[in-house]
Enzyme design. Structure first.
Site, mmCIF file in Angstrom:
data_model
loop_
_atom_site.group_PDB
_atom_site.id
_atom_site.type_symbol
_atom_site.label_atom_id
_atom_site.label_comp_id
_atom_site.label_asym_id
_atom_site.label_seq_id
_atom_site.Cartn_x
_atom_site.Cartn_y
_atom_site.Cartn_z
ATOM 1 N N GLU A 46 -6.468 6.991 -2.806
ATOM 2 C CA GLU A 46 -6.073 8.154 -3.888
ATOM 3 C C GLU A 46 -6.846 9.215 -3.764
ATOM 4 O O GLU A 46 -6.671 10.486 -4.169
ATOM 5 C CB GLU A 46 -5.949 7.464 -5.506
ATOM 6 N N HIS B 294 -4.790 -14.702 11.440
ATOM 7 C CA HIS B 294 -3.572 -15.684 12.131
ATOM 8 C C HIS B 294 -2.177 -14.729 11.712
ATOM 9 O O HIS B 294 -1.038 -15.070 11.791
ATOM 10 C CB HIS B 294 -3.424 -16.840 11.644
ATOM 11 N N LYS C 254 6.716 9.600 -10.292
ATOM 12 C CA LYS C 254 6.806 9.308 -11.593
ATOM 13 C C LYS C 254 7.823 10.360 -12.334
ATOM 14 O O LYS C 254 8.716 10.135 -13.022
ATOM 15 C CB LYS C 254 5.473 9.717 -12.278
#
Ligand code: PA5
Length: 409
Positions: free
Chosen positions: A261, A282, A397
Site C-alpha cells: 500500500e 514445494h 470501495k
C-alpha cells in the site's frame, strides 16, 4: 537489533546513492503522517490501561474476536501468531472478509465460549468490519445483555467517527489511533497492542524493542531500503519475504500490506509477495528457482527456539532418512535455509538476509519498527509522492458502496 546481510544482493545491482531522494519537499509531504516514529515513546503512557483491559479480556473470556481490516488487524495477527500465547486461549479474526460461511462458522464456534470483542477501524468507514461488528454486537447482546459493554472494546481514530461516538455512548472500552499514524503503521497503537495484551504478550517489551530499533537500527533499515531500490532500478520487480517459521506467516501478510500500500503507486513499485518455507518450496520454490528472473528475496531468520523439538531415532524401518535421527529440527531447518539461499543465488535471485534475535516480544517490536522505517524511506527513495495514503483502495470501495446502497434486499 535487527541484523542485515546484503552482500549477495549487492553483487547483482550495487547500492544506489540515496541522498538525492530526500528532498525537503518529499520529507515535508511525509511529516504529517510521521506519528508512528514517536509511538514507542508515546504509547508508554497507555500501557497501564492496555494491560488492564487485556487482563480483563483474558480473565473473562475463552475466546477473543478481533474485528478489523488491513492495518487494523494484520499487525495484531502477526504478533499473536508469532509469539507463544499466555492470555486468552482462542483468538478469531473477523472484519477482513465478507464471507457468509466464514462468519457462520465463527458464530458457531463462539456458541459454548465466553468471549470478548475488539473492533478496530481508524476511519469507521470500512464495510467489512462494519458488517462483522453488527453480527458480533447482536451475539454479545443476546448472550450478555446489559453487561455487553464489559466485553466490547473499540479502537477508533482520534479524529472522530460514528464508531468512536458509539463507543463513547455505549460504555465500551475506547482506545484511540492518532490521526498522524496511518492504518498500516498502527501496530504499535492499541490496534496491535490491545489484542496482544489480551493474548498475554508483554506489550512493554514490544515497545522497548521498537524503541531500541528506532534509536540504533535506522541506518540498517536505510541500507535495506537502498538495496531493494537498487534492485528495482536494475529490473527486479518482485520482492519475496521468506521465512522458515510457519508462525511468521501472518508477519509476511503484514509486511505485504505495509509495502504494497505504501509503494504500489504511479504505475510502479516493488510487488511484495511472501512465502513460508519449507512448505512453499514445494510450490513456489519452482517459480523462484526457474521462473521470471525479476525476483529478489528477503529471508527473515529468527534465532534458535528454546523449546525446539528433536527428531527421535527411528528403529522401526529403514526409510533412507537415518541421518536425521537425533538432530534438532532447528538445525535441519538452518541447513534448509542455507541450501535455499545457495540455490536461489545460483538461479539468479538476489537474496538479502535479516536476522532477528529470537521470536520474542522485543524482537518482534524491533522488526516491525525496522520494516516501517525501511518502507517509508524506500517509498521516498522510489519517488512515491505520499507513502502513507492508499488512494487506489478507494476505487473498489466506491463501486461496491454505490452498488450496496442501491441494493434491494
Ligand atoms: O493502511 C491503511 O490505512 C489501510 O490498510 C487500513 O488499515 C484499512 O483499510 C482499514 O481501515 P480502517 O481502520 O479505517 O477501517
Amino acid at each position: 537489533m535487527i541484523g542485515l546481510n546484503t552482500d549477495a544482493a549487492v553483487s547483482f545491482a550495487g547500492v544506489i546513492n540515496v541522498e538525492a531522494a530526500f528532498t525537503a519537499e518529499r520529507i515535508a509531504m511525509a511529516m504529517p503522517m510521521s506519528g508512528w516514529t514517536r509511538l514507542p515513546d508515546d504509547m508508554e503512557r497507555e500501557l497501564p490501561r492496555l494491560r488492564e483491559a487485556g487482563q480483563k479480556i483474558a480473565e473473562s473470556s475463552d475466546a477473543l474476536v478481533v474485528i478489523g481490516a488491513g492495518g487494523s488487524s494484520l499487525g495484531a495477527r502477526a504478533l499473536i501468531e508469532a509469539l507463544p500465547p499466555r492470555g486468552v486461549r482462542e483468538v478469531y479474526f473477523a472484519g477482513d472478509n465478507l464471507s457468509g460461511s466464514y462468519m457462520s462458522r465463527l458464530v458457531s464456534r463462539l456458541a459454548n465460549r465466553d468471549f470478548s470483542v475488539i473492533a478496530t477501524s481508524k476511519s469507521g468507514t470500512t464495510t467489512e468490519p462494519a458488517a462483522a461488528l453488527r453480527v458480533l454486537l447482536k451475539l454479545l447482546r443476546e448472550r450478555y445483555g446489559a453487561q455487553l459493554s464489559d466485553r466490547l472494546y473499540i479502537v477508533a481514530g482520534d479524529g472522530g467517527s460514528a464508531l468512536r461516538s458509539f463507543a463513547e455512548t455505549s460504555g465500551a472500552g475506547l482506545f484511540g489511533i492518532p490521526e498522524s499514524v496511518g492504518g498500516r503503521y498502527s501496530v504499535l497503537t492499541a490496534a496491535g497492542l490491545l489484542p496482544a495484551a489480551a493474548r498475554g504478550l508483554d506489550i512493554a517489551e514490544i515497545l522497548r524493542g521498537a524503541r531500541e530499533e528506532s534509536q540504533h537500527g535506522t541506518v540498517t533499515a536505510l541500507r535495506y531500503a537502498a538495496v531493494r531500490q537498487s534492485l528495482y532500478s536494475a529490473g527486479y520487480r518482485t520482492e519475496i519475504f521468506a521465512s522458515f517459521e510457519p508462525d511468521a506467516r501472518s508477519l509476511g501478510e503484514w509486511w505485504k500490506q505495509l509495502f504494497g500500500e505504501s509503494e504500489g503507486k504511479h504505475s510502479g513499485g516493488i510487488f511484495p509477495a511472501s512465502v513460508s518455507f519449507t512448505g512453499d518450496l514445494h510450490s513456489m520454490g519452482q517459480y523462484i528457482q526457474e521462473g521470471r528472473r525479476d525476483i529478489f528475496e528477503t529471508i527473515v531468520s529468527f534465532g534458535e527456539s528454546a523449546v525446539g523439538a528433536v527428531i527421535p531415532d527411528n528403529s522401526e524401518f529403514d526409510d533412507g532418512f537415518q541421518f536425521l535421527d537425533g538432530r534438532r529440527f532447528d538445525a535441519v531447518n538452518e541447513t534448509a535455509r542455507d541450501a535455499v539461499k545457495a540455490a536461489h543465488l545460483a538461479g539468479g535471485v538476489p537474496v538479502m538476509e535479516l536476522t532477528v534475535p529470537g521470536a520474542t516480544e522485543a524482537s518482534l517490536g524491533a522488526l516491525m519498527f525496522f520494516f516501517e522505517y525501511a518502507c517509508a524511506v524506500s517509498a521516498i527513495i522510489g519517488g512515491v509522492a505520499n507513502p502513507f495514503d492508499q488512494p487506489g483502495v478507494e476505487a473498489y470501495k466506491r463501486i461496491m458502496l454505490d452498488t450496496l446502497k442501491n441494493f434491494a434486499h
